[in-house]
Structures are given as C-alpha cells and as structure tokens.
Design an enzyme around this catalytic site. Sequence first.
Site, PDB file in Angstrom:
ATOM      1  N   CYS A 158     -24.070 -10.698 -24.332  1.00 42.77           N
ATOM      2  CA  CYS A 158     -24.472 -10.512 -23.085  1.00 42.77           C
ATOM      3  C   CYS A 158     -25.265 -11.588 -22.565  1.00 42.77           C
ATOM      4  O   CYS A 158     -26.219 -12.052 -22.910  1.00 42.77           O
ATOM      5  CB  CYS A 158     -25.105  -9.180 -23.215  1.00 42.77           C
ATOM      6  SG  CYS A 158     -26.145  -8.912 -21.636  1.00 42.77           S
ATOM      7  N   CYS A 205     -31.923  -4.506 -22.782  1.00 44.22           N
ATOM      8  CA  CYS A 205     -30.872  -5.475 -22.142  1.00 44.22           C
ATOM      9  C   CYS A 205     -31.623  -5.350 -20.427  1.00 44.22           C
ATOM     10  O   CYS A 205     -31.596  -3.984 -20.012  1.00 44.22           O
ATOM     11  CB  CYS A 205     -29.757  -5.312 -21.991  1.00 44.22           C
ATOM     12  SG  CYS A 205     -28.618  -6.253 -20.764  1.00 44.22           S
ATOM     13  N   GLU A 226       7.704   2.851  15.336  1.00 43.52           N
ATOM     14  CA  GLU A 226       7.131   3.432  14.135  1.00 43.52           C
ATOM     15  C   GLU A 226       6.542   2.946  13.217  1.00 43.52           C
ATOM     16  O   GLU A 226       7.063   1.645  12.739  1.00 43.52           O
ATOM     17  CB  GLU A 226       8.508   4.451  13.476  1.00 43.52           C
ATOM     18  CG  GLU A 226       9.406   5.332  14.409  1.00 43.52           C
ATOM     19  CD  GLU A 226      10.435   5.899  13.593  1.00 43.52           C
ATOM     20  OE1 GLU A 226      10.679   5.800  12.396  1.00 43.52           O
ATOM     21  OE2 GLU A 226      11.461   6.402  14.290  1.00 43.52           O
ATOM     22  N   TYR A 229      11.282  10.040   8.134  1.00 41.64           N
ATOM     23  CA  TYR A 229      11.705   9.092   9.304  1.00 41.64           C
ATOM     24  C   TYR A 229      12.948   8.826   9.361  1.00 41.64           C
ATOM     25  O   TYR A 229      13.593   8.321  10.641  1.00 41.64           O
ATOM     26  CB  TYR A 229      10.936   7.831   9.309  1.00 41.64           C
ATOM     27  CG  TYR A 229      11.109   7.036   8.043  1.00 41.64           C
ATOM     28  CD1 TYR A 229      12.341   6.460   7.769  1.00 41.64           C
ATOM     29  CD2 TYR A 229       9.988   6.750   7.264  1.00 41.64           C
ATOM     30  CE1 TYR A 229      12.631   5.741   6.459  1.00 41.64           C
ATOM     31  CE2 TYR A 229      10.231   5.984   6.029  1.00 41.64           C
ATOM     32  CZ  TYR A 229      11.271   5.401   5.704  1.00 41.64           C
ATOM     33  OH  TYR A 229      11.538   4.831   4.593  1.00 41.64           O
ATOM     34  N   ASP A 266       3.774   1.505   4.138  1.00 43.47           N
ATOM     35  CA  ASP A 266       3.991   0.655   2.976  1.00 43.47           C
ATOM     36  C   ASP A 266       3.930   1.597   1.538  1.00 43.47           C
ATOM     37  O   ASP A 266       2.845   1.667   1.079  1.00 43.47           O
ATOM     38  CB  ASP A 266       2.816  -0.198   2.760  1.00 43.47           C
ATOM     39  CG  ASP A 266       3.262  -1.584   1.851  1.00 43.47           C
ATOM     40  OD1 ASP A 266       4.297  -1.489   1.291  1.00 43.47           O
ATOM     41  OD2 ASP A 266       2.163  -2.343   1.594  1.00 43.47           O
ATOM     42  N   LYS A 271       5.460   1.096  10.061  1.00 42.31           N
ATOM     43  CA  LYS A 271       6.517   0.987   8.624  1.00 42.31           C
ATOM     44  C   LYS A 271       5.371   1.345   7.436  1.00 42.31           C
ATOM     45  O   LYS A 271       4.496   0.403   7.184  1.00 42.31           O
ATOM     46  CB  LYS A 271       6.819  -0.567   8.592  1.00 42.31           C
ATOM     47  CG  LYS A 271       7.818  -0.626   7.468  1.00 42.31           C
ATOM     48  CD  LYS A 271       8.499  -2.007   7.477  1.00 42.31           C
ATOM     49  CE  LYS A 271       9.332  -2.465   6.338  1.00 42.31           C
ATOM     50  NZ  LYS A 271       8.607  -2.302   5.154  1.00 42.31           N
ATOM     51  N   CYS A 292     -22.134  -4.751 -23.464  1.00 40.63           N
ATOM     52  CA  CYS A 292     -23.403  -5.170 -24.052  1.00 40.63           C
ATOM     53  C   CYS A 292     -24.048  -4.190 -24.933  1.00 40.63           C
ATOM     54  O   CYS A 292     -24.026  -3.021 -24.342  1.00 40.63           O
ATOM     55  CB  CYS A 292     -24.498  -5.630 -23.145  1.00 40.63           C
ATOM     56  SG  CYS A 292     -26.078  -5.743 -23.420  1.00 40.63           S
ATOM     57  N   CYS A 346     -29.089 -10.671 -22.080  1.00 40.82           N
ATOM     58  CA  CYS A 346     -29.893 -10.294 -22.959  1.00 40.82           C
ATOM     59  C   CYS A 346     -29.587 -10.961 -24.453  1.00 40.82           C
ATOM     60  O   CYS A 346     -30.450 -10.788 -25.311  1.00 40.82           O
ATOM     61  CB  CYS A 346     -30.190  -8.843 -23.098  1.00 40.82           C
ATOM     62  SG  CYS A 346     -28.707  -8.023 -24.197  1.00 40.82           S
ATOM     63  N   LYS A 351       7.098  -7.351  10.971  1.00 40.20           N
ATOM     64  CA  LYS A 351       5.802  -7.304   9.979  1.00 40.20           C
ATOM     65  C   LYS A 351       4.865  -7.801  10.392  1.00 40.20           C
ATOM     66  O   LYS A 351       4.474  -8.902  11.243  1.00 40.20           O
ATOM     67  CB  LYS A 351       6.499  -8.193   8.665  1.00 40.20           C
ATOM     68  CG  LYS A 351       7.545  -7.669   8.156  1.00 40.20           C
ATOM     69  CD  LYS A 351       7.340  -6.549   6.972  1.00 40.20           C
ATOM     70  CE  LYS A 351       8.195  -6.332   5.842  1.00 40.20           C
ATOM     71  NZ  LYS A 351       8.046  -7.472   4.724  1.00 40.20           N
TER      72      LYS A 351
HETATM   73  S1  IVH Z   1      14.250   3.434   8.854  1.00 42.43           S
HETATM   74  C1  IVH Z   1      18.502   2.058   8.065  1.00 42.43           C
HETATM   75  N1  IVH Z   1      11.556   3.910   9.522  1.00 42.43           N
HETATM   76  O1  IVH Z   1      10.762  -0.042   5.174  1.00 42.43           O
HETATM   77  C2  IVH Z   1      17.217   2.213   8.222  1.00 42.43           C
HETATM   78  N2  IVH Z   1      12.111   2.441   7.337  1.00 42.43           N
HETATM   79  O2  IVH Z   1      13.433  -2.403   4.733  1.00 42.43           O
HETATM   80  C3  IVH Z   1      16.358   2.895   7.353  1.00 42.43           C
HETATM   81  N3  IVH Z   1       9.948   1.888   5.898  1.00 42.43           N
HETATM   82  O3  IVH Z   1      13.470   0.865   2.886  1.00 42.43           O
HETATM   83  C4  IVH Z   1      14.967   2.649   7.399  1.00 42.43           C
HETATM   84  N4  IVH Z   1       8.745   3.104   7.330  1.00 42.43           N
HETATM   85  O4  IVH Z   1      11.238   2.047   2.772  1.00 42.43           O
HETATM   86  C5  IVH Z   1      12.410   3.249   8.418  1.00 42.43           C
HETATM   87  N5  IVH Z   1       9.374   4.445  10.069  1.00 42.43           N
HETATM   88  C6  IVH Z   1      10.285   3.891   9.057  1.00 42.43           C
HETATM   89  C7  IVH Z   1       9.819   3.070   7.966  1.00 42.43           C
HETATM   90  C8  IVH Z   1      10.730   2.786   7.018  1.00 42.43           C
HETATM   91  C9  IVH Z   1       8.845   2.350   6.211  1.00 42.43           C
HETATM   92  C10 IVH Z   1      10.470   1.340   4.700  1.00 42.43           C
HETATM   93  C11 IVH Z   1      11.697   1.898   4.198  1.00 42.43           C
HETATM   94  C12 IVH Z   1      12.704   0.969   4.033  1.00 42.43           C
HETATM   95  C13 IVH Z   1      12.119  -0.410   4.450  1.00 42.43           C
HETATM   96  C14 IVH Z   1      12.846  -1.138   5.527  1.00 42.43           C
END
Ligand code: IVH
Length: 697
Positions: A417, A441, A123, A235, A127, A125, A435, A420, A323
């Site tokens: 400025c 100007c 999945e 999720y 942000d 991740k 300005c 001018c 990551k």
């Molecule tokens: S699972 C025990 N799935 O990433 C597992 N986390 O350090 C719980 N995050 O705190 C998290 N997308 O804020 C999971 N598809 C995803 C995610 C996800 C983003 C974030 C979440 C979590 C951190 C992991």
Amino acid sequence: MTDIDNLTVEEALTELKRISKEMAKADIAYYQNDDPYLTDAEYDALKRRNELIEAKFPELKIADGPSKRIGAAVKSEFGKVEHKIPMLSLGDIFSESELLDFTSSVNRFLGNETDNQITYSAEPKIDGLSFSARYEHGKFVKGATRGDGKTGEDITENLKVIKDLPLTLSASDVPDVLEVRGEVYMSKADFLELNAKCEAEHKKVFANPRNAAAGSLRQLDANITKERKLSLFVYTWGDVSDIVWKSQSEFLQKVRDWGFKTNPYNRICHTSTDLMNYFNYLQEERADLPYDIDGIVYKVDDLALQNRLGFLTRTPRWAIAHKFPAEQAFTKINNIRIQVGRTGALTPVADLEPINVGGVIVSHATLHNEDEIKRKDIRIGDTVVIQRAGDVIPQIVRVLTEKRPADSQEFIFPHTCPMCGAHAIREEDEAVRRCTGGLTCPAQAIERLKHFVSREAFDIEGLGAKIMEEFYNEGIIKTPVDIFTLEKRNRRLRDDLFAAIDDGSIYLESREGWGKKSVENLFNAINNRRKISLPRFIYALGIRQVGTATSLLIAKHFSSFNAFEQDMLKSDTAKLLEIDGIGEAMVKDIVEFFAEEHNQRIIQKLLEQVNVEDFVDTADYSSDLAGKTIVFTGTLEQMTRAEAKAKALSMGAKVAGSVSKNTDYVVMGADAGSKATKAQELGVTILSEAEFLNMCQ
Ligand code: IVH
C-alpha cells in the site's frame, strides 16, 4: 498515411485489403464480443478511407469488403432468424456541407428545383443495438438482432423481459404480420448503476452504455437480461402484411397508438436549414439526455418518395445518419497515482495534461485496476485517446504507442500500500488489489472518517474532507468516537493551560483560521447529531457493499440497532437473509465487519455517545400520494431535493430518478430540463412545487 490521390493501383489494393481485414476484426469485437477496441471515430475514419479509395478505384472493390458488409455474422450459441426484409444500415455524414450534398441529391434525383419541397423526419440516432420484433395477429412471436443484416440472432426471450415492448397489441388496425424495428439501449443512469454494482462485485465493468446494453441483451439466460434495465425505441419496420401508413411520421404515430415507445425528440423538418438547426439543437441537448445518442437520422418522410429514391448498394438513398463529432481528445499522462479507498481498494488514477473534451476540462481518468493498465499497456508519459460519453467519467480508450517516449517503462502496480506500506493482496477472482492495513492504514482510516460524517451518514457540517485529514494527521480525531469526545477534550485543553503546554496541543479556538464562533458552530453541528436515525447509523459504519438503500432495508427489517447487532455478533444471518435485495456476498461482508474486534469496540463506545433511534415506518399510507411514483426536476425554492424526497417518502410515495410511463407526477422546479419535456411527451401530470406541498398537507 498516403494521400489517396497519390496511391498507385497496387498500393490501393493493399490498402483496401488492410482496411477490410481491420474492419472485419473490429466488427467481431464490436458486434459479437461487445468489447470494441477501436473508437467510433477511428472506425468511421477507416470506413471513410475505404469508401474514398473504392470511389477512385471502382474496379478494385473487394467482393466481401467493408462496403458490402453490415455488422458481423451471428454468434453460434443463439438460434438464427432470417430477416425477410434485410436490416440495412445508413450512410454517414459528418458536416453541414455533406448535409447539403444529401438534400440536393435527393432533390435532384426527384427532379425538384428547390430545396424546400421535401418533408423529412429527423430522429435522434440512438446509440444502442438494433432489434426486430415480429407480431402475428397482435402477439409478439419472434425477436432478433440485426446480425449481418440478413440473418440475426434469436433474442425472443430476451426482448420479452424489456418493459417497453408490448407483448400483445389490441388495436383493431394492427396488420396480421407486423415487424417493428428499433434500438434497444441502456439509460446513462442505469449504466452507472450497473457498473457500480459490477465494481462492488468485482466484475468487469462495461466501457459504455451501448456495450452494457449489448452485453445485457445478448444473454443466453434471459433472467440476466431481466435484471439489467433495458429500454427501447421503435423507428422503422420490416415485414408487414399491410402497410397502413403513407409516411415515416404516420408510422411513428401509428406505433405509438399501438403502445410502442418512439423517441420524443423526433421532429418534422422541411429544409436543410431546418435539419441543421435541429442537429445543432440536439447536439446541445445531448449531454442532458438520459441516454446516449451519436447523431441524427434524416429520413424522407413520404413513402412514395422513398420508393422512388430507392437504395444504393446497402444503404437507402432516402435517409442518412449525420454523426456528432466524437467527444474525444488526445492528451498526455503525466502521472499514475494509486488511491486507497475506504475498504482498502487500490485504484489507479491517471493525472492528465488538462484537455477540453466536448466542453468539459478533463484532468484525471480512472484506470480501474491493474489488469486494465496491463491490457491497454498504459504508461506514464504516454499519449492517449480519451473519451467522455455523456455524464460518464472520462476513460482512456487507447494508447498511441507510436508516440511513446523511447525510455518509457511498463507501469508496475505496487504490491504494498503506497499509504501505509502494508501488503496489498488480490484475492482469487478479484480484480481489485487491497491494502491489508485495515485501520492502521491512514488512507483507509481517513476515508472511513470522511464517510462517517458525509451527507447521507452523520452529515456533520464543518467536518469537510480537508479538516478531517488535518485532524487525523494531528491526532485530534482518529476514530468516529473522537468526534463526539472532541468538545470535552478541547475544553480541558483550553481551561488547563498547563496540560496544553505539556503535550504541545493547542485548543481549536487558537488554530489559525478558527475563532470562537466557528468552534461553537462545529460543536453545535456535532451535538445535533447525537440523535441519529437507524438507517443513517448503519450506513455510517461503512460496511463494504452496504449503501443507503441496503441500510434502509436492514433498518426496516430489524427496527432497532440492538436487534441487528445481536444477530450479527452471534453470526446469525437467517433474518438478514430474509431481506429481499440482500444476498450472500453482502451478508458475508456484514458478518466480517462485526467479527472484527476493533469495529466492535468502536461501536460500543459510539453507542455511549450517540442515541440511535429505533426505526418506525411513519409513512402516511392513507395520503393522496401514497403508492405514487414521483420525479423531481429543476431547482426547488422552498426546500432542498433531499427534503422534498423525504417529504414524498413520508407520504408513502416512491421517488424515481427518471421519467417513464410509470411516473405519476413530475414536480417541476426552476430551469427544469429534459425530464419536464419527457413528462409532457408522455402526458405525465406536472406539479409545481406549491401544488406538491399542498398535496402533502
Ligand atoms: S433507420 C434503413 N432510425 O443506426 C434504415 N436507425 O446505420 C434503417 N439507429 O442500424 C435504420 N437510431 O441501429 C434508423 N432513428 C433511427 C435510428 C437508427 C439509431 C441505428 C440503427 C441502424 C444504424 C444506422
């Protein structure tokens, strides 16, 4: 930094304490104040060093050290929510070899001989920031942030105003108690829009979409949350009275059926090769996604296997976060320049030693304003960390002061400025220095002229930025009116050779690089715009804060320029204030614009040259497309994007920039990207360009 292998016990202890302190400080900045000072990469590096030292000296582990902590304690203003099931975090990995370590340790733990016996849910991740939403008997009753994992902040009211979160679940198989968990985020487009608004209102801008999401969600006044556009994906789950799914993928399917959003890119993978391919694929897609992701989460899909694998201290053994390498780089600031904008705002820009950041060459970064330079103590000659987040303009994250040249000097922001020489002043509560030269100007005058002829305003082809600057500097065009008198003046010069010799001017046809044809084209382009729609005309005036959307609102409300102008000249703002979407601050800028004598003079002279059409709402509200929301994606063949948009609007439709569940149609051109995929995932009707045109008949 000392190599971990060479650390003595004492040094290791000192180092662990230092890292613990540093990370605690960084956590508070990130989680509580939504204003981080370490980059993600720097934070990850600290965390990793801590882990490696702890692995080598397990006896030194600090009771409350970073490896035991998740997030930061809750801000006191919010109510507290105890998590019945803790909200945990995930271990991080950064390379393919670490991914292989993960899959093989999972297999080893379970006693499998080969790598391909496990199903994973992979999945993106997201942000953003994690949330937990509790439902009792299908009703949403409580929302919380993660906080320190055990206790979070009560954000029930804030979650209620996020459109992606259903408030009632009507399916018959919803457990009596159901806590869903996921991520609240702000799309890149909404982030840019919010920051543009903050900038226009002279408020602090957010560093990135994640901070904007955090700052918007954790508001004591949920009305503010409501104004900001937030979205979410589910999720995982917390406290549930009856777990009616056997795997992560079944859970995702169930919550989708119950009306929650899950990420359309979630995939099932079987081997480490599958996982790596998926990781590489999403890393490429990353820039085109409408929201920021910072990696991929791999989860063992089967719950029975998850249970067997269990947890390490604070992270599951059955899941890991892979990551993406940070899109950051080091480079040098060669110069700091001050740009003067249309409204006189002095904006500092850093000229950088060109550098490749995540595939894009970056050579400038905005420094926003003088406070920002002071806060980060940015100087010419500094080596800096720069960062590019998605489509967002590159930013300077911080200065590497240890690399600063010995003779470097603090940057002094000018109080005059640079274009001018007029005083540049800062109003109270304003971040911007402006300005005061107004149209005397040259920078402001040129920027106003450029705005006047720009695509959404008078749209005069042939008067690009460079030519406009030349014409201004040579005195050929000083005000918008001069554009429309140019042909006549040029003819006089051409036909009356003595006049030309007299004042040294030359007619356009004899300019270098210009010929009869190009001059004719320019005058045609200008003359074609002697008739102009009301919204374009209002926008072209360049009134502070009045963009295309506001201009359209004003045009719709007043119908004629005369009606609008009469009210403004009398400073009668009652009618203007009736418009939904126009506030006091904007009205003040509009009135001030009309109060300026110079502006009045230009408008009067312009009206002698151009014919501003009254606004008639001609949209066909009886068409099949009336009231529908349409998104265009990819390259269209028979019309430009602007034409397509105009066509849709004339049919009474609304045009949106991104696909959501409220989208009725996605019109797909060639090379359509993620929007088409999203439309498919959401089951939105996809039209070809021809089908769309047919519907417009
Ligand atoms: S699972 C025990 N799935 O990433 C597992 N986390 O350090 C719980 N995050 O705190 C998290 N997308 O804020 C999971 N598809 C995803 C995610 C996800 C983003 C974030 C979440 C979590 C951190 C992991």
